[in-house]
Design a protein around this motif. Structure first.
Motif, PDB file in Angstrom:
ATOM      1  N   SER A   1      42.433  54.701  85.999  1.00  0.00           N
ATOM      2  CA  SER A   1      41.929  55.662  85.183  1.00  0.00           C
ATOM      3  C   SER A   1      42.649  55.524  83.655  1.00  0.00           C
ATOM      4  O   SER A   1      43.615  54.943  83.551  1.00  0.00           O
ATOM      5  CB  SER A   1      42.357  56.925  85.777  1.00  0.00           C
ATOM      6  N   ILE A   2      41.881  56.291  82.614  1.00  0.00           N
ATOM      7  CA  ILE A   2      42.582  56.530  81.506  1.00  0.00           C
ATOM      8  C   ILE A   2      42.884  58.049  81.217  1.00  0.00           C
ATOM      9  O   ILE A   2      42.129  58.945  81.991  1.00  0.00           O
ATOM     10  CB  ILE A   2      41.828  55.716  80.248  1.00  0.00           C
ATOM     11  N   SER A   3      43.720  58.416  80.252  1.00  0.00           N
ATOM     12  CA  SER A   3      44.059  59.717  79.695  1.00  0.00           C
ATOM     13  C   SER A   3      43.778  59.959  78.223  1.00  0.00           C
ATOM     14  O   SER A   3      44.011  59.088  77.583  1.00  0.00           O
ATOM     15  CB  SER A   3      45.472  60.062  80.085  1.00  0.00           C
ATOM     16  N   LEU A   4      42.935  60.904  78.183  1.00  0.00           N
ATOM     17  CA  LEU A   4      42.636  61.159  76.497  1.00  0.00           C
ATOM     18  C   LEU A   4      43.005  62.958  76.411  1.00  0.00           C
ATOM     19  O   LEU A   4      42.398  63.571  77.110  1.00  0.00           O
ATOM     20  CB  LEU A   4      41.082  61.167  76.370  1.00  0.00           C
ATOM     21  N   ASN A   5      43.923  63.030  75.701  1.00  0.00           N
ATOM     22  CA  ASN A   5      44.347  64.374  75.342  1.00  0.00           C
ATOM     23  C   ASN A   5      44.330  64.760  73.917  1.00  0.00           C
ATOM     24  O   ASN A   5      45.091  64.140  73.061  1.00  0.00           O
ATOM     25  CB  ASN A   5      45.839  64.547  76.037  1.00  0.00           C
ATOM     26  N   PHE A   6      43.721  66.202  73.711  1.00  0.00           N
ATOM     27  CA  PHE A   6      43.723  66.631  72.477  1.00  0.00           C
ATOM     28  C   PHE A   6      45.383  67.127  72.195  1.00  0.00           C
ATOM     29  O   PHE A   6      45.993  67.465  73.012  1.00  0.00           O
ATOM     30  CB  PHE A   6      42.851  67.818  72.334  1.00  0.00           C
ATOM     31  N   ILE A   7      45.655  67.101  71.037  1.00  0.00           N
ATOM     32  CA  ILE A   7      46.958  67.591  70.608  1.00  0.00           C
ATOM     33  C   ILE A   7      46.821  68.810  69.687  1.00  0.00           C
ATOM     34  O   ILE A   7      46.002  68.893  68.706  1.00  0.00           O
ATOM     35  CB  ILE A   7      47.699  66.533  69.710  1.00  0.00           C
ATOM     36  N   ALA A   8      47.413  69.986  70.197  1.00  0.00           N
ATOM     37  CA  ALA A   8      47.599  71.306  69.619  1.00  0.00           C
ATOM     38  C   ALA A   8      48.192  71.204  68.000  1.00  0.00           C
ATOM     39  O   ALA A   8      49.104  70.514  68.046  1.00  0.00           O
ATOM     40  CB  ALA A   8      48.138  72.400  70.509  1.00  0.00           C
ATOM     41  N   PRO A   9      47.642  71.788  67.095  1.00  0.00           N
ATOM     42  CA  PRO A   9      48.331  71.695  65.723  1.00  0.00           C
ATOM     43  C   PRO A   9      49.629  72.436  65.826  1.00  0.00           C
ATOM     44  O   PRO A   9      49.526  73.289  66.585  1.00  0.00           O
ATOM     45  CB  PRO A   9      47.278  72.709  65.043  1.00  0.00           C
ATOM     46  N   THR A  10      50.275  72.337  64.778  1.00  0.00           N
ATOM     47  CA  THR A  10      51.614  73.058  65.019  1.00  0.00           C
ATOM     48  C   THR A  10      51.547  74.081  63.642  1.00  0.00           C
ATOM     49  O   THR A  10      52.541  74.783  63.603  1.00  0.00           O
ATOM     50  CB  THR A  10      52.708  72.172  64.803  1.00  0.00           C
TER      51      THR A  10
ATOM     52  N   ASN B   1      31.701  71.163  69.001  1.00  0.00           N
ATOM     53  CA  ASN B   1      31.398  72.731  68.645  1.00  0.00           C
ATOM     54  C   ASN B   1      32.508  73.441  69.275  1.00  0.00           C
ATOM     55  O   ASN B   1      32.811  73.618  70.206  1.00  0.00           O
ATOM     56  CB  ASN B   1      30.052  73.081  69.456  1.00  0.00           C
ATOM     57  N   TYR B   2      33.286  73.832  67.962  1.00  0.00           N
ATOM     58  CA  TYR B   2      34.520  74.431  68.073  1.00  0.00           C
ATOM     59  C   TYR B   2      34.348  75.841  69.126  1.00  0.00           C
ATOM     60  O   TYR B   2      35.355  76.536  69.642  1.00  0.00           O
ATOM     61  CB  TYR B   2      35.346  74.823  66.984  1.00  0.00           C
ATOM     62  N   ALA B   3      33.302  76.489  68.526  1.00  0.00           N
ATOM     63  CA  ALA B   3      32.725  78.020  69.244  1.00  0.00           C
ATOM     64  C   ALA B   3      32.612  77.805  70.792  1.00  0.00           C
ATOM     65  O   ALA B   3      32.851  78.797  71.575  1.00  0.00           O
ATOM     66  CB  ALA B   3      31.418  78.456  68.554  1.00  0.00           C
ATOM     67  N   LEU B   4      32.353  76.510  71.321  1.00  0.00           N
ATOM     68  CA  LEU B   4      32.357  76.412  72.820  1.00  0.00           C
ATOM     69  C   LEU B   4      33.571  76.280  73.490  1.00  0.00           C
ATOM     70  O   LEU B   4      33.303  76.155  74.864  1.00  0.00           O
ATOM     71  CB  LEU B   4      31.113  75.611  73.138  1.00  0.00           C
ATOM     72  N   LEU B   5      34.668  75.827  72.817  1.00  0.00           N
ATOM     73  CA  LEU B   5      35.841  75.362  73.402  1.00  0.00           C
ATOM     74  C   LEU B   5      36.587  76.272  74.233  1.00  0.00           C
ATOM     75  O   LEU B   5      36.593  77.512  73.866  1.00  0.00           O
ATOM     76  CB  LEU B   5      36.985  74.768  72.265  1.00  0.00           C
ATOM     77  N   SER B   6      36.945  75.930  75.252  1.00  0.00           N
ATOM     78  CA  SER B   6      38.060  76.583  76.009  1.00  0.00           C
ATOM     79  C   SER B   6      39.087  75.721  76.678  1.00  0.00           C
ATOM     80  O   SER B   6      38.893  74.727  77.195  1.00  0.00           O
ATOM     81  CB  SER B   6      37.170  77.275  77.123  1.00  0.00           C
ATOM     82  N   ALA B   7      40.579  76.109  76.869  1.00  0.00           N
ATOM     83  CA  ALA B   7      41.346  75.451  77.384  1.00  0.00           C
ATOM     84  C   ALA B   7      41.151  74.764  78.604  1.00  0.00           C
ATOM     85  O   ALA B   7      40.387  75.339  79.666  1.00  0.00           O
ATOM     86  CB  ALA B   7      42.673  76.324  77.434  1.00  0.00           C
ATOM     87  N   GLN B   8      41.421  73.486  78.966  1.00  0.00           N
ATOM     88  CA  GLN B   8      41.277  72.555  80.111  1.00  0.00           C
ATOM     89  C   GLN B   8      42.691  71.918  80.202  1.00  0.00           C
ATOM     90  O   GLN B   8      43.222  71.685  79.232  1.00  0.00           O
ATOM     91  CB  GLN B   8      40.153  71.467  79.870  1.00  0.00           C
ATOM     92  N   THR B   9      42.947  71.997  81.583  1.00  0.00           N
ATOM     93  CA  THR B   9      44.164  70.981  81.907  1.00  0.00           C
ATOM     94  C   THR B   9      43.738  70.119  82.885  1.00  0.00           C
ATOM     95  O   THR B   9      42.941  70.403  84.185  1.00  0.00           O
ATOM     96  CB  THR B   9      45.253  72.077  82.523  1.00  0.00           C
ATOM     97  N   ASN B  10      44.033  68.745  82.621  1.00  0.00           N
ATOM     98  CA  ASN B  10      43.704  67.741  83.742  1.00  0.00           C
ATOM     99  C   ASN B  10      42.256  67.792  84.320  1.00  0.00           C
ATOM    100  O   ASN B  10      42.050  67.373  85.285  1.00  0.00           O
ATOM    101  CB  ASN B  10      44.603  67.700  84.899  1.00  0.00           C
ATOM    102  N   THR B  11      41.300  67.921  83.337  1.00  0.00           N
ATOM    103  CA  THR B  11      39.942  68.072  83.788  1.00  0.00           C
ATOM    104  C   THR B  11      39.640  66.330  83.875  1.00  0.00           C
ATOM    105  O   THR B  11      39.695  65.647  83.008  1.00  0.00           O
ATOM    106  CB  THR B  11      38.980  68.553  82.573  1.00  0.00           C
TER     107      THR B  11
ATOM    108  N   ASN C   1      28.426  65.175  86.740  1.00  0.00           N
ATOM    109  CA  ASN C   1      27.905  66.278  86.444  1.00  0.00           C
ATOM    110  C   ASN C   1      29.037  67.237  85.670  1.00  0.00           C
ATOM    111  O   ASN C   1      28.515  68.490  85.133  1.00  0.00           O
ATOM    112  CB  ASN C   1      27.333  67.044  87.545  1.00  0.00           C
ATOM    113  N   THR C   2      30.241  66.890  85.470  1.00  0.00           N
ATOM    114  CA  THR C   2      31.201  67.788  84.700  1.00  0.00           C
ATOM    115  C   THR C   2      30.850  67.610  83.252  1.00  0.00           C
ATOM    116  O   THR C   2      30.529  66.706  82.765  1.00  0.00           O
ATOM    117  CB  THR C   2      32.409  67.333  85.219  1.00  0.00           C
ATOM    118  N   ASN C   3      30.840  68.935  82.789  1.00  0.00           N
ATOM    119  CA  ASN C   3      30.589  69.123  81.395  1.00  0.00           C
ATOM    120  C   ASN C   3      31.651  69.646  80.674  1.00  0.00           C
ATOM    121  O   ASN C   3      32.250  70.832  81.326  1.00  0.00           O
ATOM    122  CB  ASN C   3      29.135  69.693  81.089  1.00  0.00           C
ATOM    123  N   ILE C   4      32.177  69.291  79.661  1.00  0.00           N
ATOM    124  CA  ILE C   4      33.227  69.939  78.897  1.00  0.00           C
ATOM    125  C   ILE C   4      32.719  70.859  77.696  1.00  0.00           C
ATOM    126  O   ILE C   4      32.323  69.948  76.849  1.00  0.00           O
ATOM    127  CB  ILE C   4      34.618  69.344  78.500  1.00  0.00           C
ATOM    128  N   PRO C   5      32.469  72.193  77.753  1.00  0.00           N
ATOM    129  CA  PRO C   5      31.544  72.514  76.605  1.00  0.00           C
ATOM    130  C   PRO C   5      32.486  72.366  75.160  1.00  0.00           C
ATOM    131  O   PRO C   5      33.512  72.605  75.308  1.00  0.00           O
ATOM    132  CB  PRO C   5      31.789  74.304  77.000  1.00  0.00           C
TER     133      PRO C   5
END
Length: 178
Positions: free
Chosen positions: A45-54, A158-168, A92-96
Motif C-alpha cells: 500500500s501507499i500513504s498520502l496524508n494532508f498536512i494541517a497548517p500551523t 471542495n473545501y466546503a465538503l471536507l471533514s476530518a478523516q483518519t486512516n481512511t 465505493n469509498t468516497n471522501i467528500p
C-alpha cells in the motif's frame, strides 16, 4: 595446368554434391495462446496524508504525489482482435471534497511490442476510466522501472465538503480488458 585440373576437380565435386542433395520437410504445429496479464509492482500500500497548517487562515498542504508503483502487462491478442486497455476506479469509498488523481506514464523498460498509450491525468471515481489504451501484442518487462509508472495524487476539490478523516482506506482497482 595442375591448378586448372585442381579447380575443375573441385567444381566437379561441388556439382556432384549439389546434384545428389536431398531435402525433407516435417510438419510443425504451433500454439500461441491469447494472453491478458497485468499487475502492479511493487506490492503493498501507499500513504498520502494532508498536512494541517500551523497558521490560521492557511490552506491544508496537499500530500506529495506518489510515484512508487508501476503497471506491468503481457498481451497476446487474437488475429484481427481488438487492442486492450487498462482502466482504474476507486472502490465505493468516497471522501467528500477530495479528488484522487492518477496518471500512467509512457511505457519504458525492458519490454517490447505494441505498448499502450497513457490517457494523461484522470480523476478517479467508482466508474472505471481508461488510463492506458492501444495495447497490442506486447510485454513490459517485470517489476519497477518496467511498464508504465503511476503517479497518484490527492487534490482538495471542495473545501466546503471536507471533514476530518483518519486512516481512511481507498482501493484503486485496475482492470485490463479489450
Amino acid at each position: 595446368m595442375i591448378l586448372i585440373r585442381s579447380i575443375l576437380l573441385t567444381a566437379a565435386v561441388i556439382l556432384s554434391a549439389v546434384i545428389y542433395a536431398q531435402t525433407a520437410s516435417i510438419p510443425v504445429t504451433m500454439t500461441l495462446p491469447i494472453v491478458t496479464l497485468m499487475d502492479i509492482e511493487p506490492a503493498g500500500s501507499i500513504s498520502l496524508n494532508f498536512i494541517a497548517p500551523t497558521e490560521a487562515g492557511n490552506a491544508l498542504t496537499t500530500p506529495t504525489s506518489n510515484t512508487s508503483k508501476w503497471i506491468n502487462y503481457t498481451s497476446a491478442i487474437a488475429t484481427g482482435g481488438l487492442t486492450r486497455r487498462i482502466t482504474a476506479a476507486t472502490n465505493n469509498t468516497n471522501i467528500p471534497g477530495v479528488s484522487i488523481r492518477l496518471q500512467a506514464g509512457a511505457a519504458t523498460g525492458s519490454g517490447g511490442g505494441t505498448m499502450g498509450t497513457s490517457s494523461g491525468i484522470v480523476t478517479l471515481s467508482p466508474s472505471p476510466i481508461t488510463i492506458i489504451s492501444g495495447i497490442g501484442g506486447a510485454f513490459t518487462g517485470n517489476g519497477t522501472s518496467n511498464g508504465h509508472q503511476l503517479t497518484i495524487s490527492l487534490l482538495i476539490s471542495n473545501y466546503a465538503l471536507l471533514s476530518a478523516q483518519t486512516n481512511t482506506s481507498i482501493s484503486i482497482v485496475y482492470t485490463i480488458t479489450e
